[in-house]
Design an enzyme around this catalytic site. Structure first.
Site, short mmCIF file in Angstrom:
data_model
loop_
_atom_site.label_atom_id
_atom_site.label_comp_id
_atom_site.label_asym_id
_atom_site.label_seq_id
_atom_site.Cartn_x
_atom_site.Cartn_y
_atom_site.Cartn_z
CB CYS A 126 -0.97 0.00 1.18
SG CYS A 126 -0.35 -0.77 2.66
CG HIS A 238 -0.79 3.84 4.58
ND1 HIS A 238 -1.51 3.52 5.70
CD2 HIS A 238 -0.37 2.65 4.04
CE1 HIS A 238 -1.54 2.20 5.84
NE2 HIS A 238 -0.87 1.66 4.84
N1 LIG Z 1 -5.02 -3.40 4.31
C1 LIG Z 1 -4.23 -2.85 3.40
O1 LIG Z 1 -3.98 -1.63 3.35
C2 LIG Z 1 -3.59 -3.71 2.37
C3 LIG Z 1 -2.95 -3.10 1.30
C4 LIG Z 1 -2.34 -3.88 0.34
C5 LIG Z 1 -2.39 -5.24 0.48
N2 LIG Z 1 -3.02 -5.83 1.53
C6 LIG Z 1 -3.03 -7.28 1.61
O2 LIG Z 1 -4.36 -7.77 1.38
C7 LIG Z 1 -4.54 -8.98 2.09
C8 LIG Z 1 -5.79 -8.88 2.96
O3 LIG Z 1 -5.62 -7.84 3.91
P1 LIG Z 1 -6.84 -7.28 4.78
O4 LIG Z 1 -6.35 -6.00 5.31
O5 LIG Z 1 -8.11 -7.31 4.01
O6 LIG Z 1 -6.93 -8.41 5.95
P2 LIG Z 1 -8.16 -8.76 6.89
O7 LIG Z 1 -9.07 -7.59 7.05
O8 LIG Z 1 -7.57 -9.37 8.10
O9 LIG Z 1 -8.97 -9.90 6.09
C9 LIG Z 1 -8.42 -11.17 5.85
C10 LIG Z 1 -9.34 -11.97 4.94
O10 LIG Z 1 -8.71 -13.23 4.67
C11 LIG Z 1 -9.60 -14.29 4.99
N3 LIG Z 1 -8.89 -15.45 5.51
C12 LIG Z 1 -8.09 -15.51 6.59
N4 LIG Z 1 -7.67 -16.78 6.79
C13 LIG Z 1 -8.23 -17.52 5.79
C14 LIG Z 1 -8.20 -18.91 5.45
N5 LIG Z 1 -7.51 -19.78 6.17
N6 LIG Z 1 -8.91 -19.31 4.38
C15 LIG Z 1 -9.63 -18.44 3.66
N7 LIG Z 1 -9.72 -17.12 3.92
C16 LIG Z 1 -9.01 -16.67 4.99
C17 LIG Z 1 -10.49 -13.72 6.08
O11 LIG Z 1 -11.66 -14.48 6.15
P3 LIG Z 1 -12.46 -14.70 7.54
O12 LIG Z 1 -13.23 -13.42 7.78
O13 LIG Z 1 -13.32 -15.87 7.24
O14 LIG Z 1 -11.41 -14.96 8.58
C18 LIG Z 1 -10.71 -12.31 5.54
O15 LIG Z 1 -11.69 -12.33 4.54
C19 LIG Z 1 -3.23 -9.22 2.85
O16 LIG Z 1 -2.39 -10.04 2.08
C20 LIG Z 1 -2.63 -7.83 2.96
O17 LIG Z 1 -1.23 -7.86 3.08
C21 LIG Z 1 -3.64 -5.09 2.47
#
Ligand SMILES: NC(=O)c1ccc[n+]([C@@H]2O[C@H](COP(=O)([O-])OP(=O)(O)OC[C@H]3O[C@@H](n4cnc5c(N)ncnc54)[C@H](OP(=O)(O)O)[C@@H]3O)[C@@H](O)[C@H]2O)c1
Length: 331
Positions: A126, A238
């Site tokens: 990000c 950010h």
């Molecule tokens: N947040 C940012 O600014 C940002 C920016 C760039 C990239 N990213 C990347 O995007 C990805 C997601 O980030 P996020 O911020 O959205 O995280 P998050 O809010 O914690 O959400 C995680 C997601 O992954 C799912 N998940 C977790 N364990 C799983 C499993 N074993 N099987 C299937 N689904 C599973 C969760 O489902 P449940 O609800 O069922 O647990 C939820 O839908 C990460 O790789 C992060 O590095 C994030």
């Protein structure tokens, strides 16, 4: 065109749905996938209820494009298998430095989607995405030699767990209760933490190294970049204080004109009280804002700027949907 989102219940997954709706991205069928604990839950989207499917039993051949937003471990385990049946756009860091996987910010290097060899495209970190969007038009004109960046990153960058924790800790602090950090190494409410992701042997954190390596991969291998990444008690967006050293001379007017005309960028820079962007104002906006544009008087051809962007949009959901549009247009 069928699409799927793995991690549909998370921060980035939910934002991806919002972006798809806002852009009126055309699709026939949509599949929402998450962990077994969310399987069977309903998500309402465009007046229709969708049942969340269990990743463990999900059939990847149902969608043409699948957004992965469930973390690096899930991408590591499932993305390559999925890519045998569907084009994967991966939000995690797992494939970003893979030479066979293009790392794309469409406004910067969108044409590189054609170099896809594994049917996987990576979405950058990000902090990197909003930075390269601003650096690219400046690099084209004045050739960047070196960048020094300090980030002020919101807790949503870590997922929905850290967002809930900031709110909980804030309440606990105000109620005079004992705070026990869960997702952070120290208390985040009323504090800042100079540590994001794990430490590498050289003393930098992985987040800082991602900024250096990803900027080189997306923009130019020759650009030197050093970063200090800091988590702050802000929910979304950010901010970055950036020092840029160019090879060629510039004027402030040229910088303002260039950035104002750059796709996805908006200059918000008045030298008066409140004449700059802040995370609260950038949240929910597609634009990346540039403020505090000043000459660095200590070095020739050097510039100081302040960049703010919604990390869940430019840093994740918006960028990944724009990647999907770029893939579709390139075909
Ligand atoms: N947040 C940012 O600014 C940002 C920016 C760039 C990239 N990213 C990347 O995007 C990805 C997601 O980030 P996020 O911020 O959205 O995280 P998050 O809010 O914690 O959400 C995680 C997601 O992954 C799912 N998940 C977790 N364990 C799983 C499993 N074993 N099987 C299937 N689904 C599973 C969760 O489902 P449940 O609800 O069922 O647990 C939820 O839908 C990460 O790789 C992060 O590095 C994030």
């Amino acid at each position: 065109m069928n699409i799927a989102i793995v991690g549909a219940t998370g921060n980035v997954g939910r934002k991806t749905l919002e972006v798809i709706e806002k852009k009126n991205f055309k699709f026939d069928n949509l599949y929402l996938v998450a962990s077994p604990k969310s399987a069977g839950k309903k998500i309402s989207f465009k007046n229709k209820d969708y049942l969340v499917e269990n990743l463990e039993t999900y059939d990847f051949s149902k969608a043409n494009i699948t957004f992965f937003a469930a973390g690096g471990k899930i991408s590591e385990k499932y993305a390559e298998k999925a890519a045998e049946h569907t084009t994967v756009i991966d939000n995690s860091s797992f494939f970003r430095m893979d030479p066979d996987v293009p790392l794309i910010v469409p406004q910067v290097n969108g044409s590189e989607v054609k170099k896809m060899k594994k049917n996987i495209i990576a979405n950058p970190n990000c902090s990197t995405a909003q930075l390269v969007l601003v650096l690219k038009p400046l690099h084209d004109l004045f050739k960047i030699k070196r960048v020094v960046v300090s980030t002020y990153q919101s807790v949503s960058g870590g997922g929905k767990g850290p967002m809930d924790e900031l709110i909980d800790q804030t309440k606990e602090y105000l109620d005079g209760k004992k705070i026990v950090p869960k997702n952070f190494t120290k208390q985040i409410a009323f504090n800042i933490i100079p540590h994001i992701d794990i430490f590498a042997d050289d003393g930098y954190t992985k987040e800082e190294l991602k900024m250096t390596n990803e900027t080189k991969k997306i923009l130019d291998e020759k650009i030197e970049l050093t970063a200090t990444c800091v988590r702050i008690p802000v929910l979304v967006s950010h901010s970055e204080a950036v020092n840029i050293e160019f090879e060629k001379p510039y004027t402030l007017e040229m910088i303002r004109d260039t950035l104002n005309n750059a796709e996805g960028c908006e200059v918000l820079d008045k030298t008066e009280d409140g004449g700059y962007s802040t995370p609260l104002e950038a949240t929910g906006k597609d634009e990346t804002y540039i403020s505090r544009i000043r000459k660095d008087k200590t070095k020739e051809n050097a510039l100081n700027i302040w960049i703010v962007s919604d990390n869940l949009l430019r840093g994740a959901a918006l960028n990944s949907v724009e990647i999907a549009e770029t893939i579709i247009n390139s075909k």
